[in-house]
Structures are given as structure tokens and as C-alpha cells.
Design an enzyme around this catalytic site. Sequence first.
Site, PDB file in Angstrom:
ATOM      1  CG  ASP A  30      -2.050   0.965   1.128  1.00 17.77           C
ATOM      2  OD1 ASP A  30      -3.216   0.520   1.106  1.00 17.77           O
ATOM      3  OD2 ASP A  30      -1.788   2.196   1.063  1.00 17.77           O
ATOM      4  CG  ASN A  86     -12.276  -0.988   4.022  1.00 15.66           C
ATOM      5  OD1 ASN A  86     -12.532  -1.524   5.095  1.00 15.66           O
ATOM      6  ND2 ASN A  86     -11.227  -0.216   3.845  1.00 15.66           N
ATOM      7  CD  GLN A  93     -14.796  -1.220  -2.479  1.00 14.67           C
ATOM      8  OE1 GLN A  93     -15.970  -1.518  -2.228  1.00 14.67           O
ATOM      9  NE2 GLN A  93     -14.092  -1.818  -3.404  1.00 14.67           N
ATOM     10  CB  VAL A  95      -9.381   1.450  -4.712  1.00 10.11           C
ATOM     11  CG1 VAL A  95      -9.057   0.865  -6.081  1.00 10.11           C
ATOM     12  CG2 VAL A  95      -8.447   2.625  -4.398  1.00 10.11           C
ATOM     13  CG  HIS A  99      -8.454  -3.346  -2.088  1.00  9.42           C
ATOM     14  ND1 HIS A  99      -9.390  -2.665  -2.843  1.00  9.42           N
ATOM     15  CD2 HIS A  99      -8.317  -2.647  -0.934  1.00  9.42           C
ATOM     16  CE1 HIS A  99      -9.796  -1.599  -2.176  1.00  9.42           C
ATOM     17  NE2 HIS A  99      -9.170  -1.565  -1.004  1.00  9.42           N
ATOM     18  CG  HIS A 101      -6.661  -3.034   3.370  1.00  4.62           C
ATOM     19  ND1 HIS A 101      -6.001  -1.844   3.168  1.00  4.62           N
ATOM     20  CD2 HIS A 101      -7.891  -2.875   2.822  1.00  4.62           C
ATOM     21  CE1 HIS A 101      -6.799  -1.001   2.532  1.00  4.62           C
ATOM     22  NE2 HIS A 101      -7.961  -1.600   2.318  1.00  4.62           N
TER      23      HIS A 101
HETATM   24  P1  AMP Z   1      -9.963   1.089   0.525  1.00  3.87           P
HETATM   25  O1  AMP Z   1     -10.572   1.144  -0.860  1.00  3.87           O
HETATM   26  O2  AMP Z   1     -10.520   2.155   1.419  1.00  3.87           O
HETATM   27  O3  AMP Z   1     -10.047  -0.266   1.151  1.00  3.87           O
HETATM   28  O4  AMP Z   1      -8.421   1.432   0.432  1.00  3.87           O
HETATM   29  C1  AMP Z   1      -7.709   1.615  -0.753  1.00  3.87           C
HETATM   30  C2  AMP Z   1      -6.250   1.516  -0.417  1.00  3.87           C
HETATM   31  O5  AMP Z   1      -5.521   1.550  -1.625  1.00  3.87           O
HETATM   32  C3  AMP Z   1      -5.706   2.647   0.468  1.00  3.87           C
HETATM   33  O6  AMP Z   1      -5.095   2.078   1.626  1.00  3.87           O
HETATM   34  C4  AMP Z   1      -4.710   3.368  -0.433  1.00  3.87           C
HETATM   35  O7  AMP Z   1      -3.584   3.857   0.278  1.00  3.87           O
HETATM   36  C5  AMP Z   1      -4.320   2.266  -1.416  1.00  3.87           C
HETATM   37  N1  AMP Z   1      -3.886   2.703  -2.737  1.00  3.87           N
HETATM   38  C6  AMP Z   1      -4.578   3.500  -3.602  1.00  3.87           C
HETATM   39  N2  AMP Z   1      -3.880   3.663  -4.744  1.00  3.87           N
HETATM   40  C7  AMP Z   1      -2.729   2.941  -4.600  1.00  3.87           C
HETATM   41  C8  AMP Z   1      -1.607   2.733  -5.443  1.00  3.87           C
HETATM   42  N3  AMP Z   1      -1.517   3.270  -6.668  1.00  3.87           N
HETATM   43  N4  AMP Z   1      -0.585   1.956  -4.976  1.00  3.87           N
HETATM   44  C9  AMP Z   1      -0.664   1.392  -3.740  1.00  3.87           C
HETATM   45  N5  AMP Z   1      -1.712   1.570  -2.909  1.00  3.87           N
HETATM   46  C10 AMP Z   1      -2.731   2.339  -3.329  1.00  3.87           C
END
Ligand code: AMP
Length: 111
Positions: A30, A86, A93, A95, A99, A101
Site C-alpha cells: 500500500d 472494505n 471503500q 478503490v 482488495h 488489506h
Molecule cells: P480502501 O478502498 O478504502 O479499502 O483502500 C484503498 C487503499 O488503496 C488505500 O489504503 C490506499 O492507500 C491504497 N492505494 C490506492 N492507490 C494505490 C496505489 N496506486 N498503490 C498502492 N496503494 C494504493
Amino acid sequence: MSGCIFCKIASGEVNAEIVYQDDKIVAFKDHAPKAPVHLLVIPRKHIRNLNALDESDTELMAHLMMSLSSIAKEQGLLDGFRAITNTGNGGRQEVYHMHFHILGGGRLPAM
Ligand code: AMP
């Protein structure tokens, strides 16, 4: 899916610090870590989140879940880790490419 940052990481179009990959999944660091070790494990297939799964994803999801432990151990998390995903607006969520974590390497806050 075009425009999806995690699809671009999976295809190599966008750089990430990849720690594991095979034909079905990719694990990378991340870029804004919330723990000493913070990895994201994604399916190569674009699936929005757990709510978007269907029966055809069963084998893929089994593979992803079965891989989390070895990926975590490979990154030094021998004492255990946290795996979370998430899901949707209610799960905050950000992204919308599913995924998991993997968090560890320090004292995590209790849930
Ligand atoms: P979430 O969708 O809230 O579960 O979290 C999305 C996660 O993706 C966050 O912890 C961001 O820091 C991580 N993230 C977003 N873009 C990138 C990227 N290009 N490379 C690595 N991590 C990323």
C-alpha cells in the site's frame, strides 16, 4: 477495466511494489501504509467488491483467501496479521477493485 488503478497495477501499466503475483492474484505494498507492513491483495479480474461476487468467482476467491497467509509470512508476519476488505460506501471503500488489506508488524488497534 479501463480507468481502474488496480487493474493498471495488475497489468504492469502502473508501478507498484509487487511482493507476489501469479496468474490469478497480485499482492503489492500500500502506498500509504497504516501499519509497518501493509499489503493489498487483489484478483487480476476486475471485481468491484464482495457484493459483486458470483458463483463463477468461487475458485478465484478460494485461491485468494488461501494465499493470504503465505504472502503475509513471506513479508515477515510470522506472529499473525489482520486481513480486511472494505465493501461499498458503508465500508468506506475508496478503490472499487476488490482488495484485501494485510496489516501487521506492530501492535494493531483492537477492533
Ligand atoms: P480502501 O478502498 O478504502 O479499502 O483502500 C484503498 C487503499 O488503496 C488505500 O489504503 C490506499 O492507500 C491504497 N492505494 C490506492 N492507490 C494505490 C496505489 N496506486 N498503490 C498502492 N496503494 C494504493
